[in-house]
Write an enzyme that holds these catalytic residues in place. Structure first.
Site, PDB file in Angstrom:
ATOM      1  N   LYS A   1       0.810  -1.229   0.000  1.00 26.58           N
ATOM      2  CA  LYS A   1       0.000   0.000   0.000  1.00 26.58           C
ATOM      3  C   LYS A   1       0.836   1.270   0.000  1.00 26.58           C
ATOM      4  O   LYS A   1       0.440   2.252  -0.622  1.00 26.58           O
ATOM      5  CB  LYS A   1      -0.953  -0.009   1.194  1.00 26.58           C
ATOM      6  CG  LYS A   1      -0.256   0.055   2.537  1.00 26.58           C
ATOM      7  CD  LYS A   1      -1.241  -0.209   3.667  1.00 26.58           C
ATOM      8  CE  LYS A   1      -0.562  -0.043   5.007  1.00 26.58           C
ATOM      9  NZ  LYS A   1      -1.267  -0.738   6.078  1.00 26.58           N
TER      10      LYS A   1
ATOM     11  N   ARG B   1      -7.236  -0.588  17.109  1.00 28.85           N
ATOM     12  CA  ARG B   1      -7.663  -0.307  15.748  1.00 28.85           C
ATOM     13  C   ARG B   1      -8.661  -1.406  15.430  1.00 28.85           C
ATOM     14  O   ARG B   1      -9.630  -1.554  16.157  1.00 28.85           O
ATOM     15  CB  ARG B   1      -6.474  -0.218  14.774  1.00 28.85           C
ATOM     16  CG  ARG B   1      -6.835   0.622  13.529  1.00 28.85           C
ATOM     17  CD  ARG B   1      -5.680   0.793  12.545  1.00 28.85           C
ATOM     18  NE  ARG B   1      -5.460  -0.404  11.742  1.00 28.85           N
ATOM     19  CZ  ARG B   1      -4.550  -0.482  10.772  1.00 28.85           C
ATOM     20  NH1 ARG B   1      -3.773   0.549  10.491  1.00 28.85           N
ATOM     21  NH2 ARG B   1      -4.379  -1.607  10.088  1.00 28.85           N
TER      22      ARG B   1
HETATM   23  C1  LIG Z   1      -0.340  -1.583   6.631  1.00 34.64           C
HETATM   24  C2  LIG Z   1      -0.653  -2.881   7.225  1.00 34.64           C
HETATM   25  C3  LIG Z   1       0.360  -3.837   7.396  1.00 34.64           C
HETATM   26  C4  LIG Z   1       1.815  -3.556   7.070  1.00 34.64           C
HETATM   27  O1  LIG Z   1       2.374  -2.684   8.000  1.00 34.64           O
HETATM   28  P1  LIG Z   1       3.947  -2.321   8.002  1.00 34.64           P
HETATM   29  O2  LIG Z   1       4.158  -1.614   9.274  1.00 34.64           O
HETATM   30  O3  LIG Z   1       4.170  -1.468   6.811  1.00 34.64           O
HETATM   31  O4  LIG Z   1       4.672  -3.601   7.923  1.00 34.64           O
HETATM   32  C5  LIG Z   1      -0.001  -5.066   7.912  1.00 34.64           C
HETATM   33  N1  LIG Z   1      -1.273  -5.338   8.256  1.00 34.64           N
HETATM   34  C6  LIG Z   1      -2.272  -4.437   8.109  1.00 34.64           C
HETATM   35  C7  LIG Z   1      -3.652  -4.824   8.513  1.00 34.64           C
HETATM   36  C8  LIG Z   1      -1.997  -3.184   7.594  1.00 34.64           C
HETATM   37  O5  LIG Z   1      -2.983  -2.297   7.458  1.00 34.64           O
END
Ligand SMILES: *Cc1c(COP(=O)(O)O)cnc(C)c1O
Length: 356
Positions: free
Chosen positions: A38, A131
């Site tokens: 993302k 969250r």
């Molecule tokens: C963005 C996200 C990740 C990845 O997070 P990083 O800190 O970039 O490794 C993993 N799981 C979910 C649900 C996310 O939204």
């Protein structure tokens, strides 16, 4: 043809190296890695490079990004809890989604039935980061509703920490996932093959060997792109932190005072600025601003350059101490943090270059 500025240069070789390093470290502990795309908007050249490095699954928070990748040969996971308004696309373009709401899962089931598919879900559990996720006490009742649905397959449980509440994963909170897995498997006589133990903040437990052995999946974004784990912000051993470099062009360079002249009101963002008098300094304006970057998240590669500030499209640097012969048209390079990377990759004004 000359380059366009501002631009983000992506070193695909360094990214591939980071992926391989992190995959090796996780696979040794029987943990599969979903590479999270993302932060760079799932740009195809980058996704192709990480797939080449051996990743079998990508994860993104937006179904639009996964749709772009539909022809790539890999598993696709939707990371953000789906919107009810997008359930058809979720079933079409993802192999698996992370979920926490029964109403939504029911709609996913309906969509999957209409599309004649089985949709895999992972039930998210909130271990305290506040969250997404059902609370621990509600897990069993949620599962009892999910297992009754046709065309939905519960393949596992998972959690996400350190994103909102800053909670650090440890063997105690992740250990709760293990207990839940055992409880669910017993209560409902089913197998939960996936225990998804978080994001880049969980990587330190792989490194220092404290990850509970039942955790068999991590969803890794930042550690791959910036070579950093995110619980303590430490470098991941043997990974590059400069696969993404931001460059901007100087459009003005002049010696000026450091104190503005006149009555100080609000700046363009509603703050009343304050200034330290450093006398006359050589200031460079870069054609780059808050519409493209997070100014607090950039670090000039030249240690002798510092940042005065920025507005929407002007970045003002103090280049007095730089040993380089900077002139109008010179290029200045920066390392960036996660928030800045997110913004720069999303900004249509920042040109992207992919170097093999
Ligand atoms: C963005 C996200 C990740 C990845 O997070 P990083 O800190 O970039 O490794 C993993 N799981 C979910 C649900 C996310 O939204």
């Amino acid at each position: 043809m000359g380059k366009k500025y501002p631009c983000m240069e992506v070193d695909l070789k360094k990214l591939t190296h980071n992926v391989k390093t992190i995959l090796a470290m996780c696979n040794k502990k029987h943990i599969e890695v979903a590479a999270v795309t993302k932060v760079y908007c799932a740009k195809k050249p980058i996704v192709e490079a990480i797939l080449e490095a051996g990743v079998a699954m990508v994860g993104d928070s937006r179904i639009l990004n996964l749709k772009k990748l539909k022809d790539l040969n890999c598993k696709k996971m939707l990371l953000r809890i789906p919107m009810i308004s997008e359930v058809y696309d979720v079933v079409r373009y993802s192999d698996c989604s992370l979920n926490s709401e029964i109403d939504t899962i029911e709609q996913l089931a309906k969509a999957a039935k209409k599309l004649n598919k089985i949709h895999n879900i992972i039930l998210m559990v909130d271990l305290g980061d506040l969250r997404e996720g059902v609370l621990i006490n509600d897990v069993v009742s949620s599962v009892s509703k999910i297992v009754k649905l046709d065309n939905i397959k519960l393949i596992g449980i998972g959690t996400n920490v350190t994103c909102y509440g800053g909670v650090i994963p440890d063997s105690e909170n992740l250990g709760k996932l293990t207990k839940l897995k055992i409880e669910i498997e017993k209560t409902f006589d089913l197998k939960l093959p996936v225990i998804s133990g978080g994001n880049s903040s969980s990587l330190y437990m792989v490194i220092n060997d404290t990850m509970p052995k039942e955790i068999n999946q991590l969803r890794i974004g930042e550690a791959i792109v910036l070579g950093r784990e995110t619980s303590f912000g430490k470098p991941v051993p043997n990974c590059y932190d400069d696969a993404f470099i931001l460059s901007g062009e100087i459009v003005e360079i002049k010696s000026k005072p450091t104190l503005p002249t006149g009555t100080i009101g609000m700046d363009a963002f509603g703050h009343i600025p304050s200034f330290e008098d450093k006398g006359i300094r050589k200031r460079a304006i870069i054609a780059l601003g808050r519409q493209d970057i997070r100014v607090e998240g950039i670090t000039p590669l030249d240690n002798d350059i510092s940042i005065f500030g920025a507005s929407s499209d002007h970045l003002i640097l103090d280049v007095t101490d730089s040993k380089k012969q900077l002139i109008v048209g010179s290029i200045v390079e920066f390392k960036i943090d996660y928030g800045c990377l997110l913004k720069a990759m999303t900004s249509p004004y920042v040109e992207k270059y992919y170097n093999n």
